[in-house]
Write an enzyme that holds these catalytic residues in place. Structure first.
Site, short mmCIF file in Angstrom:
data_model
loop_
_atom_site.label_atom_id
_atom_site.label_comp_id
_atom_site.label_asym_id
_atom_site.label_seq_id
_atom_site.Cartn_x
_atom_site.Cartn_y
_atom_site.Cartn_z
N SER A 1 0.85 -1.19 0.00
CA SER A 1 0.00 0.00 0.00
C SER A 1 0.88 1.24 0.00
O SER A 1 2.03 1.20 0.45
CB SER A 1 -0.89 0.00 1.25
N TYR B 1 -0.08 -0.30 10.68
CA TYR B 1 -0.48 -0.73 9.34
C TYR B 1 0.62 -0.42 8.33
O TYR B 1 0.95 -1.26 7.48
CB TYR B 1 -1.78 -0.03 8.93
#
Length: 335
Positions: free
Chosen positions: A177, A203
């Site tokens: 990501s 994350y």
């Protein structure tokens, strides 16, 4: 020293999964897609099945997986995908999945992802986002290495047909990501035992780990015919955001307003996954990070995300970082 030329394809940010697979015959290709009951994983599985691949949906919720498999079979007119349970935060579940797999494997899409709004831990005490997004996929990939090596060797496929042109070897796709740009892997405090917990940094660390996995796995496994690439699907509204806190939602909205990303459809987001999975440009080269269906350009570790939303930080491709993470991951799983 000459800078290596970035790998390009004929696809763009607007391309969809159907664009990538138009005219491609994947008959006989065996593929596993994690997190395939919804969102990007489901669309990836649908597109692969539509092109003739034999697809297994690796899902935590068996009922949701069965519903997805039924829908894929109806919409494609192809064979219904297999459904097998897999909880990436549970080592026994991963071991059971690997132990039950007894066929050559040609494609593993490590698609499943988890976002938490607060600190959660596994039974081992591992931070849940790193445990699920990285360590679970790491254990799965290592466990399926031999099946992938057999698939890469040209052993008979499910149909007994030879490998389609452009699809030699075996591939793993690791979903990263743009969040990776927010944090490197903190080897001194992987599981937030000393730092104040920040779910966004956790994350981000897991997404950097996903990219580093592609670097080291390719170095170790390319000789076995296995290449691994990381992809950024871009901004896609999926179930991944369901656990966002108010501050996480606010941060996402601010990033969109600043032009860091523009929302894609699910079919557009999964297109980059399919490029890494089947495009001939990535058939025999790995350790790359793809964005908008091409290899992303590398930026310095202090580069600003807002100025380089389609770049990849050096720390996410650093060979020393990747080798260290591999060793640490093996150590954790052996404990």
């Amino acid at each position: 020293m000459t800078t290596p030329r970035l790998i390009t394809t004929r696809f763009t940010a607007d391309s969809t999964t159907d664009d990538v697979l138009r005219g491609v015959d994947l008959t006989g290709l065996r593929a596993i897609v994690t997190g395939a009951s919804s969102g990007l994983g489901r669309e990836t599985a649908r597109a692969l099945a539509a092109a003739g691949a034999e697809v297994t949906l690796a899902v935590r919720n068996r009922a949701a997986g069965d519903a997805a498999a039924d829908a894929i079979a109806r919409s494609t007119g192809r064979a219904r995908p297999h459904v097998r349970p897999l909880d990436l935060a549970d080592r026994s579940s991963i071991a059971a999945f690997v132990g039950a797999w007894d066929a050559p494997l040609h494609l593993l899409v490590n698609n499943a992802g988890l976002v938490t709004s607060g600190l959660e831990r596994t039974r081992e005490g591992w931070e849940l986002q790193l445990a699920t997004n990285h360590l679970g996929h790491f254990a799965l990939s290592v466990g399926l290495h031999d099946a992938l090596a057999v698939g890469a060797s040209g052993a008979p496929r499910a149909s007994g047909r030879p490998t389609p042109a452009g699809h030699r070897g075996a591939r793993i796709v690791s979903l990263s990501s743009t969040a990776h740009m927010r944090a490197n892997v903190d080897f001194d405090d992987l599981h937030f035992e000393r730092r104040d917990y920040d779910p966004q940094l956790a994350y981000a660390q897991s997404k950097t780990a996903n990219a580093l996995f592609a670097v080291e796995a390719t170095r170790l496994w390319a000789a076995d015919g296995i290449v691994v690439n990381a992809v950024n699907p871009g901004g896609v509204a999926t179930g991944l955001q369901r656990n966002f806190s108010a501050s996480q939602k606010s941060s996402l909205d601010a990033a969109e307003a600043a032009g860091v990303f523009a929302y894609k459809s699910i079919a557009q987001g999964a297109a980059t996954t399919l490029v890494a999975a089947v495009a001939p440009e990535f058939a025999s080269t790995g350790g790359h990070y793809l964005d908008d269906a091409v290899e992303a350009y590398t930026v310095a570790d202090d580069a600003r995300l807002a100025e380089h939303p389609h770049g990849v930080k050096q720390w996410a491709l650093d060979p020393a970082n990747a080798e260290r993470l591999w060793a640490v991951s093996l150590g954790l799983l052996a404990g």
